[in-house]
Each structure stands twice: as structure tokens, then as C-alpha cells.
Design a protein around this motif. Structure first.
Motif, PDB file in Angstrom:
ATOM      1  N   THR A  55       0.857  -1.177   0.000  1.00  0.00           N
ATOM      2  CA  THR A  55       0.000   0.000   0.000  1.00  0.00           C
ATOM      3  C   THR A  55       0.898   1.234   0.000  1.00  0.00           C
ATOM      4  O   THR A  55       2.052   1.185   0.431  1.00  0.00           O
ATOM      5  CB  THR A  55      -0.899   0.055   1.253  1.00  0.00           C
ATOM      6  OG1 THR A  55      -0.097  -0.203   2.408  1.00  0.00           O
ATOM      7  CG2 THR A  55      -1.996  -0.993   1.195  1.00  0.00           C
ATOM      8  N   MET A  56       0.351   2.327  -0.485  1.00  0.00           N
ATOM      9  CA  MET A  56       1.082   3.583  -0.469  1.00  0.00           C
ATOM     10  C   MET A  56       0.771   4.305   0.838  1.00  0.00           C
ATOM     11  O   MET A  56      -0.387   4.540   1.159  1.00  0.00           O
ATOM     12  CB  MET A  56       0.654   4.469  -1.641  1.00  0.00           C
ATOM     13  CG  MET A  56       1.120   3.959  -2.984  1.00  0.00           C
ATOM     14  SD  MET A  56       2.922   3.957  -3.173  1.00  0.00           S
ATOM     15  CE  MET A  56       3.187   5.652  -3.699  1.00  0.00           C
ATOM     16  N   VAL A  57       1.804   4.609   1.618  1.00  0.00           N
ATOM     17  CA  VAL A  57       1.621   5.366   2.852  1.00  0.00           C
ATOM     18  C   VAL A  57       2.499   6.606   2.753  1.00  0.00           C
ATOM     19  O   VAL A  57       3.717   6.498   2.667  1.00  0.00           O
ATOM     20  CB  VAL A  57       2.009   4.533   4.096  1.00  0.00           C
ATOM     21  CG1 VAL A  57       1.833   5.348   5.363  1.00  0.00           C
ATOM     22  CG2 VAL A  57       1.183   3.255   4.162  1.00  0.00           C
ATOM     23  N   ASN A  58       1.881   7.765   2.711  1.00  0.00           N
ATOM     24  CA  ASN A  58       2.609   9.028   2.563  1.00  0.00           C
ATOM     25  C   ASN A  58       3.582   8.982   1.379  1.00  0.00           C
ATOM     26  O   ASN A  58       4.725   9.406   1.488  1.00  0.00           O
ATOM     27  CB  ASN A  58       3.372   9.368   3.852  1.00  0.00           C
ATOM     28  CG  ASN A  58       2.437   9.549   5.031  1.00  0.00           C
ATOM     29  OD1 ASN A  58       1.303  10.007   4.858  1.00  0.00           O
ATOM     30  ND2 ASN A  58       2.884   9.173   6.217  1.00  0.00           N
ATOM     31  N   GLY A  59       3.115   8.416   0.283  1.00  0.00           N
ATOM     32  CA  GLY A  59       3.947   8.375  -0.910  1.00  0.00           C
ATOM     33  C   GLY A  59       5.023   7.303  -0.887  1.00  0.00           C
ATOM     34  O   GLY A  59       5.792   7.165  -1.830  1.00  0.00           O
ATOM     35  N   MET A  60       5.057   6.505   0.199  1.00  0.00           N
ATOM     36  CA  MET A  60       6.039   5.426   0.281  1.00  0.00           C
ATOM     37  C   MET A  60       5.327   4.088   0.131  1.00  0.00           C
ATOM     38  O   MET A  60       4.243   3.902   0.667  1.00  0.00           O
ATOM     39  CB  MET A  60       6.733   5.438   1.650  1.00  0.00           C
ATOM     40  CG  MET A  60       7.528   6.696   1.940  1.00  0.00           C
ATOM     41  SD  MET A  60       9.216   6.519   1.399  1.00  0.00           S
ATOM     42  CE  MET A  60       9.798   5.261   2.551  1.00  0.00           C
ATOM     43  N   MET A  61       5.970   3.156  -0.565  1.00  0.00           N
ATOM     44  CA  MET A  61       5.410   1.822  -0.697  1.00  0.00           C
ATOM     45  C   MET A  61       5.693   1.032   0.574  1.00  0.00           C
ATOM     46  O   MET A  61       6.842   0.882   0.970  1.00  0.00           O
ATOM     47  CB  MET A  61       6.047   1.129  -1.899  1.00  0.00           C
ATOM     48  CG  MET A  61       5.312  -0.087  -2.356  1.00  0.00           C
ATOM     49  SD  MET A  61       3.728   0.288  -3.119  1.00  0.00           S
ATOM     50  CE  MET A  61       4.169   0.132  -4.858  1.00  0.00           C
ATOM     51  N   ARG A  62       4.627   0.555   1.204  1.00  0.00           N
ATOM     52  CA  ARG A  62       4.785  -0.256   2.412  1.00  0.00           C
ATOM     53  C   ARG A  62       4.222  -1.638   2.152  1.00  0.00           C
ATOM     54  O   ARG A  62       3.272  -1.792   1.398  1.00  0.00           O
ATOM     55  CB  ARG A  62       4.022   0.360   3.586  1.00  0.00           C
ATOM     56  CG  ARG A  62       4.609   1.655   4.078  1.00  0.00           C
ATOM     57  CD  ARG A  62       5.817   1.410   4.959  1.00  0.00           C
ATOM     58  NE  ARG A  62       6.561   2.649   5.197  1.00  0.00           N
ATOM     59  CZ  ARG A  62       6.193   3.582   6.070  1.00  0.00           C
ATOM     60  NH1 ARG A  62       5.113   3.402   6.791  1.00  0.00           N
ATOM     61  NH2 ARG A  62       6.899   4.674   6.224  1.00  0.00           N
ATOM     62  N   MET A  63       4.775  -2.637   2.834  1.00  0.00           N
ATOM     63  CA  MET A  63       4.299  -3.993   2.663  1.00  0.00           C
ATOM     64  C   MET A  63       3.818  -4.515   4.008  1.00  0.00           C
ATOM     65  O   MET A  63       4.441  -4.266   5.029  1.00  0.00           O
ATOM     66  CB  MET A  63       5.441  -4.863   2.168  1.00  0.00           C
ATOM     67  CG  MET A  63       5.068  -6.303   1.977  1.00  0.00           C
ATOM     68  SD  MET A  63       6.435  -7.239   1.311  1.00  0.00           S
ATOM     69  CE  MET A  63       7.382  -7.512   2.787  1.00  0.00           C
ATOM     70  N   GLY A  64       2.713  -5.235   3.992  1.00  0.00           N
ATOM     71  CA  GLY A  64       2.234  -5.810   5.231  1.00  0.00           C
ATOM     72  C   GLY A  64       1.483  -7.106   4.983  1.00  0.00           C
ATOM     73  O   GLY A  64       1.018  -7.370   3.870  1.00  0.00           O
TER      74      GLY A  64
END
Ligand code: CU
Length: 155
Positions: free
Chosen positions: A78-87
């Protein structure tokens, strides 16, 4: 899966009946599946595929297993504050008569602690585990890192 069926499925006899009536493996189609070579210097990789559900009811992917890894998880980006995060996600719902695509930068199946080198041209077996649908075993070819674009470089 509606609540009534969920409830009734607690009774084994009905569950067997339900399975044989509605849950033929041929009614769930997996295509375009591949697994990446290991990320260099790690024992981690991810797999991608298209899952099409031809049933009249949704099916819920809740996990996967394979002999190449003791630790396989469902993940999403998902995009969080323009950063790609994985969960990790607990489940992936494939709607009735719908298709869900697991692809780079989106949903994927992640394998940790992979116990052998995975090289382009090899093939592994992956078993997809569903909530109330029988497991589905698929052949999972290994694709080179080059072939698959950069993913998980943030690890
Ligand atoms: Cu991941």
C-alpha cells in the motif's frame, strides 16, 4: 460465503455435501503464476498469479504452503505518505465470478526462510489454502529477477 453456509459448514456431513456440490477445483482457475528467484543475499521471495473464481459464492484465500518454505504469508503493498509499504493480510477475497490478480506492487504471496536456491527454469509446488473451499495445488515456475521488475528492494 453467507452466514447460513458458514454455520451449516460446521457440520461435517453438510460440508462434504457442499464441497462436492459447489467446490470443484476446476471452478477456480489459477493462471499466469510465477515465483521470483530469491532476492540476492536473502532467503525471501514472492509469488504472483491470477485467481479466477467461477463459483456463485466468494472464496477466501487464507494462506499457502509449499515444501520450499516453512513460512509463507499473504501480503499487500500500500502507499503510505507516498512510500510503498508492505504488510501481511489475513485473507484475500475472490468474489463470485470474479478475478483477483496478485502482482508486483500489489497483493502477493511471500515466502520466508526458503530452504533451497530457486533459479529460473525450476518449478515448485504451491498449495493455496481457502476458508471453506478445498485446497488447490499449483505448479509454480521460477522466473528470473531480471524478468520480474524490482520489488521488495526496500527489504
Ligand atoms: Cu511481501
Amino acid at each position: 460465503m453467507n452466514k447460513l453456509l458458514t454455520f451449516l459448514c460446521q457440520f461435517t456431513v453438510f460440508c462434504a455435501l457442499f464441497s462436492s456440490t459447489f467446490a470443484h477445483a476446476g471452478e477456480v482457475e489459477v493462471s499466469h503464476q510465477y515465483m521470483r528467484e530469491l532476492i540476492p543475499g536473502t532467503t525471501v521471495t514472492s509469488s504472483y498469479m491470477k485467481i479466477t473464481n467461477h463459483h456463485n459464492v466468494e472464496i477466501i484465500l487464507v494462506g499457502a504452503k509449499g515444501s520450499f518454505s516453512p513460512n509463507i504469508e499473504l501480503h499487500e503493498h500500500t502507499m503510505v505518505n507516498g512510500m510503498m509499504r508492505m504488510g501481511q493480510v489475513e485473507k484475500i477475497v475472490i468474489p463470485a465470478h470474479g478475478t483477483v490478480t496478485l502482482e508486483p506492487a500489489g497483493l502477493h504471496i511471500m515466502a520466508f526462510d526458503v530452504n533451497k536456491p530457486l533459479k529460473h527454469g525450476q518449478q515448485e509446488t504451491l498449495t493455496l489454502l481457502f476458508d471453506e473451499h478445498p485446497p488447490i495445488e499449483i505448479a509454480l515456475p521460477v522466473a528470473s529477477i531480471k524478468q520480474a521488475s524490482s520489488h521488495h528492494h526496500h527489504h
